[in-house]
Enzyme design. Structure first.
Site, short mmCIF file in Angstrom:
data_model
loop_
_atom_site.label_atom_id
_atom_site.label_comp_id
_atom_site.label_asym_id
_atom_site.label_seq_id
_atom_site.Cartn_x
_atom_site.Cartn_y
_atom_site.Cartn_z
N ASN A 34 -11.36 -10.53 -5.98
CA ASN A 34 -11.03 -11.41 -7.12
C ASN A 34 -9.83 -12.31 -6.80
O ASN A 34 -9.37 -13.05 -7.67
CB ASN A 34 -10.79 -10.60 -8.40
CG ASN A 34 -9.54 -9.75 -8.32
OD1 ASN A 34 -8.85 -9.71 -7.31
ND2 ASN A 34 -9.25 -9.05 -9.41
N SER A 131 -3.82 6.60 0.99
CA SER A 131 -2.45 6.36 1.45
C SER A 131 -1.76 7.68 1.74
O SER A 131 -2.01 8.69 1.06
CB SER A 131 -1.69 5.62 0.34
OG SER A 131 -0.32 5.59 0.63
N TYR A 155 0.91 5.05 -8.70
CA TYR A 155 0.08 4.49 -7.63
C TYR A 155 -0.50 5.61 -6.77
O TYR A 155 -1.69 5.66 -6.48
CB TYR A 155 0.91 3.51 -6.76
CG TYR A 155 0.24 3.16 -5.46
CD1 TYR A 155 -0.89 2.33 -5.43
CD2 TYR A 155 0.72 3.67 -4.24
CE1 TYR A 155 -1.51 2.02 -4.23
CE2 TYR A 155 0.10 3.35 -3.04
CZ TYR A 155 -1.01 2.53 -3.04
OH TYR A 155 -1.64 2.23 -1.86
N LYS A 159 -4.58 7.05 -6.09
CA LYS A 159 -5.24 7.32 -4.80
C LYS A 159 -5.73 8.77 -4.75
O LYS A 159 -6.85 9.06 -4.31
CB LYS A 159 -4.28 7.04 -3.63
CG LYS A 159 -3.91 5.57 -3.47
CD LYS A 159 -5.12 4.74 -3.11
CE LYS A 159 -4.82 3.27 -2.96
NZ LYS A 159 -5.99 2.42 -2.77
N GLY A 300 13.34 7.54 -5.31
CA GLY A 300 11.98 8.00 -4.97
C GLY A 300 11.72 8.07 -3.47
O GLY A 300 10.69 8.58 -3.05
P1 NAD Z 1 -3.85 -6.49 -0.41
O1 NAD Z 1 -3.29 -6.66 -1.78
O2 NAD Z 1 -3.45 -7.47 0.64
O3 NAD Z 1 -5.46 -6.47 -0.48
C1 NAD Z 1 -6.14 -5.99 -1.60
C2 NAD Z 1 -7.22 -7.00 -1.95
O4 NAD Z 1 -7.93 -6.54 -3.10
C3 NAD Z 1 -6.66 -8.39 -2.30
O5 NAD Z 1 -7.38 -9.38 -1.61
C4 NAD Z 1 -6.87 -8.49 -3.81
O6 NAD Z 1 -7.08 -9.84 -4.22
C5 NAD Z 1 -8.10 -7.62 -4.01
N1 NAD Z 1 -8.22 -7.05 -5.35
C6 NAD Z 1 -7.25 -6.45 -6.09
N2 NAD Z 1 -7.76 -6.05 -7.28
C7 NAD Z 1 -9.09 -6.37 -7.26
C8 NAD Z 1 -10.14 -6.21 -8.20
N3 NAD Z 1 -9.93 -5.63 -9.39
N4 NAD Z 1 -11.37 -6.66 -7.85
C9 NAD Z 1 -11.59 -7.26 -6.65
N5 NAD Z 1 -10.61 -7.44 -5.74
C10 NAD Z 1 -9.38 -7.00 -6.04
O7 NAD Z 1 -3.53 -5.00 0.05
P2 NAD Z 1 -3.68 -4.31 1.47
O8 NAD Z 1 -2.32 -4.10 1.99
O9 NAD Z 1 -4.66 -5.04 2.28
O10 NAD Z 1 -4.23 -2.89 1.01
C11 NAD Z 1 -5.61 -2.62 0.97
C12 NAD Z 1 -5.80 -1.22 0.41
O11 NAD Z 1 -5.08 -0.30 1.20
C13 NAD Z 1 -5.30 -1.04 -1.03
O12 NAD Z 1 -6.21 -0.20 -1.71
C14 NAD Z 1 -3.97 -0.33 -0.85
O13 NAD Z 1 -3.64 0.45 -1.96
C15 NAD Z 1 -4.24 0.51 0.39
N6 NAD Z 1 -3.01 0.83 1.14
C16 NAD Z 1 -2.22 -0.17 1.61
C17 NAD Z 1 -1.06 0.14 2.31
C18 NAD Z 1 -0.15 -0.94 2.83
O14 NAD Z 1 0.96 -0.63 3.23
N7 NAD Z 1 -0.56 -2.20 2.88
C19 NAD Z 1 -0.72 1.48 2.54
C20 NAD Z 1 -1.56 2.49 2.06
C21 NAD Z 1 -2.72 2.13 1.36
C1 UD1 Z 2 6.19 2.41 0.50
C2 UD1 Z 2 5.59 3.01 -0.75
C3 UD1 Z 2 4.37 3.84 -0.38
C4 UD1 Z 2 3.36 3.02 0.41
C5 UD1 Z 2 4.07 2.45 1.65
C6 UD1 Z 2 3.18 1.57 2.50
C7 UD1 Z 2 7.55 3.34 -2.21
C8 UD1 Z 2 8.45 4.34 -2.86
N1 UD1 Z 2 6.60 3.84 -1.40
O1 UD1 Z 2 6.62 3.48 1.27
O2 UD1 Z 2 3.75 4.32 -1.54
O3 UD1 Z 2 2.26 3.81 0.80
O4 UD1 Z 2 5.20 1.68 1.23
O5 UD1 Z 2 2.84 0.43 1.78
O6 UD1 Z 2 7.66 2.14 -2.43
N2 UD1 Z 2 13.63 -0.08 3.32
C9 UD1 Z 2 14.87 -0.69 3.41
N3 UD1 Z 2 14.99 -1.95 2.93
C10 UD1 Z 2 13.95 -2.64 2.35
C11 UD1 Z 2 12.69 -2.01 2.28
C12 UD1 Z 2 12.57 -0.72 2.76
O7 UD1 Z 2 15.82 -0.10 3.91
O8 UD1 Z 2 14.14 -3.80 1.93
C13 UD1 Z 2 13.48 1.28 3.89
C14 UD1 Z 2 12.98 2.32 2.91
O9 UD1 Z 2 14.05 2.91 2.25
C15 UD1 Z 2 12.23 3.27 3.85
C16 UD1 Z 2 11.69 2.35 4.96
O10 UD1 Z 2 12.49 1.17 4.90
O11 UD1 Z 2 13.11 4.17 4.44
C17 UD1 Z 2 10.23 1.96 4.77
O12 UD1 Z 2 10.07 1.42 3.47
P1 UD1 Z 2 8.67 0.79 2.99
O13 UD1 Z 2 8.23 -0.24 3.96
O14 UD1 Z 2 8.84 0.36 1.57
O15 UD1 Z 2 7.62 1.99 3.11
P2 UD1 Z 2 7.63 3.46 2.44
O16 UD1 Z 2 8.94 3.79 1.91
O17 UD1 Z 2 7.03 4.39 3.43
#
Ligand code: NAD
Ligand code: UD1
Length: 354
Positions: A34, A131, A155, A159, A300
């Site tokens: 979307n 995640s 969040y 998951k 957190g």
């Molecule tokens: P992203 O936001 O870049 O991609 C998600 C996509 O889903 C986007 O293109 C968005 O437009 C689309 N979307 C959102 N809601 C929608 C809906 N209701 N219907 C249709 N499309 C929709 O995120 P990402 O980083 O690519 O993450 C992808 C997946 O992986 C997510 O489910 C996220 O929770 C999971 N995830 C991401 C990370 C991370 O660090 N990026 C870590 C763990 C899990």
């Molecule tokens: C975050 C999310 C987690 C998600 C993951 C990957 C939270 C509490 N958790 O985790 O749910 O799965 O991202 O998308 O948000 N940090 C700094 N300065 C910054 C940003 C981060 O020091 O500006 C530090 C954080 O304290 C941490 C590390 O960098 O120690 C990584 O942070 P981040 O990239 O946000 O990932 P997660 O904490 O693992």
């Protein structure tokens, strides 16, 4: 004939990288997105990298009529999908605390709607974006897949609940397969520099913040806490190159075709890197300076998190190959050649549909 896949959220960060690997491995992906957190330009870039045209549906995973339109179209134009890769969802932890119902509705409700559509059309394989956040506060490290599931924010619960739904759905004995991939911290970008992470607002995550400081969009990096019990007092995480993660999806789809029931795998490197180590590696690899200031711990946050990677290696035959330097160099190539992400190049979704 090539296997046909529905990729929800395919226009997003991990989705676009996965599309490239799927196409390069002979799959035919169709995208449903979307564009709430992405734009059609990202798909255009995937087409440019792969030289393949991608069928895209603009629609919502929570809408049964949008889902029916995609599945009906697939049925009418050939074979129904062999599998679904389900990325679509909302992913900001802080936002999920403020707007929990929106998160449950999209992430859990969207998964339910998608599974119902799959049942209606007889699609029995799904790979789901989970995640590492489902594990919550570690009772042991590295996190293995048997670690208790105990998320600490809405969040994470979306998951964990979706995983539970998928487990029950896959375990009815009707030949279904659900593969949940528990990502650690995906960073970096495709080596072409054409696709990458494009946060809409101020990045919450460390790596995009580092690259935005380096490109001059932000004055300094706030390092959240320097008094953790870690190598240098700063938080430790398991950073994994997004292209390695994308390759993990190809393996997971193939695994799903030959297995029944529910499975969950960590996708990480198994190695922890501190905030200061990542910042230093980035500066070394790119010669770009990143000023930092120490700030209070982020509420957190945990001191350290990293994956046990054996199960993914044994069952999927997947192991991360790229180094922290690769992540830094590739992430910087993307950020420095696209300082404003896709926005400068983006046509609106409306324009694309006319
Ligand atoms: P992203 O936001 O870049 O991609 C998600 C996509 O889903 C986007 O293109 C968005 O437009 C689309 N979307 C959102 N809601 C929608 C809906 N209701 N219907 C249709 N499309 C929709 O995120 P990402 O980083 O690519 O993450 C992808 C997946 O992986 C997510 O489910 C996220 O929770 C999971 N995830 C991401 C990370 C991370 O660090 N990026 C870590 C763990 C899990
Ligand atoms: C975050 C999310 C987690 C998600 C993951 C990957 C939270 C509490 N958790 O985790 O749910 O799965 O991202 O998308 O948000 N940090 C700094 N300065 C910054 C940003 C981060 O020091 O500006 C530090 C954080 O304290 C941490 C590390 O960098 O120690 C990584 O942070 P981040 O990239 O946000 O990932 P997660 O904490 O693992």
């Amino acid at each position: 004939m090539n296997k046909r896949l529905l990729v929800t959220g395919g226009a997003g960060y991990i989705g676009t990288h996965t599309l490239v690997e799927l196409i390069e491995n002979g799959f035919s992906p169709v995208v449903l997105d979307n564009f709430s957190n992405s734009c059609p330009e990202s798909i255009r870039r995937v087409e440019e990298i792969t030289g393949s045209k991608i069928e895209v549906f603009e629609g919502d995973i929570c809408s049964s009529s949008d889902l029916a339109a995609v599945f009906d179209h697939a049925k009418a134009t050939g074979e129904i999908f062999d599998a679904v890769i389900h990325f679509a969802g909302l992913k900001a932890v802080g936002e999920s605390v403020a707007q929990p119902l929106r998160y449950y509705e999209t992430n859990v409700g969207g998964t339910l709607a998608l599974l119902k559509a799959m049942d209606t059309y007889g699609v029995r394989n799904i790979v789901f974006s989970s995640s590492a956040t489902v594990y919550g506060v570690p009772i042991r490290l590295p996190y293995d897949e048997g670690h208790p599931i105990s998320p600490t924010n809405p969040y994470g619960w979306t998951k964990a609940i979706s995983e539970r739904v998928l487990e029950d759905w896959a375990n009815t004995g009707e030949g279904r397969s659900a593969v949940c991939l528990r990502y650690f911290n995906p960073i970096g970008a495709h080596p072409s520099g054409r696709i990458g992470e494009d946060p809409r607002d101020t990045p919450n995550n460390l790596f995009p913040f580092i690259t935005q400081v380096a490109v001059g969009k932000r004055p300094f990096l706030s390092v959240f806490g320097n008094d953790y019990d870690t190598v240098d007092g700063t938080g430790v995480r398991d950073y994994v190159h997004v292209v390695d993660l994308a390759c993990g999806h190809v393996k997971a789809v193939e695994f799903g075709f030959t297995s029944e029931g529910f499975s969950a795998f960590n996708l990480g490197t198994g190695k922890g890197t501190s905030v200061l180590e990542l910042k230093h590696a980035f500066e070394q690899a790119t010669q770009a300076a990143v000023r930092h200031e120490f700030k209070a711990r982020r509420p957190g946050d945990i001191a350290a998190a990293f994956a046990s990677v054996q199960l993914a290696e044994q069952s999927l035959g997947w192991r991360a190959k790229k180094s922290i330097d690769d992540m830094c160099i590739d992430g910087w190539r993307w950020q420095s050649s696209n300082p404003d992400g896709y926005t400068a190049f983006a046509e609106s979704a409306d324009q694309r549909n006319t």
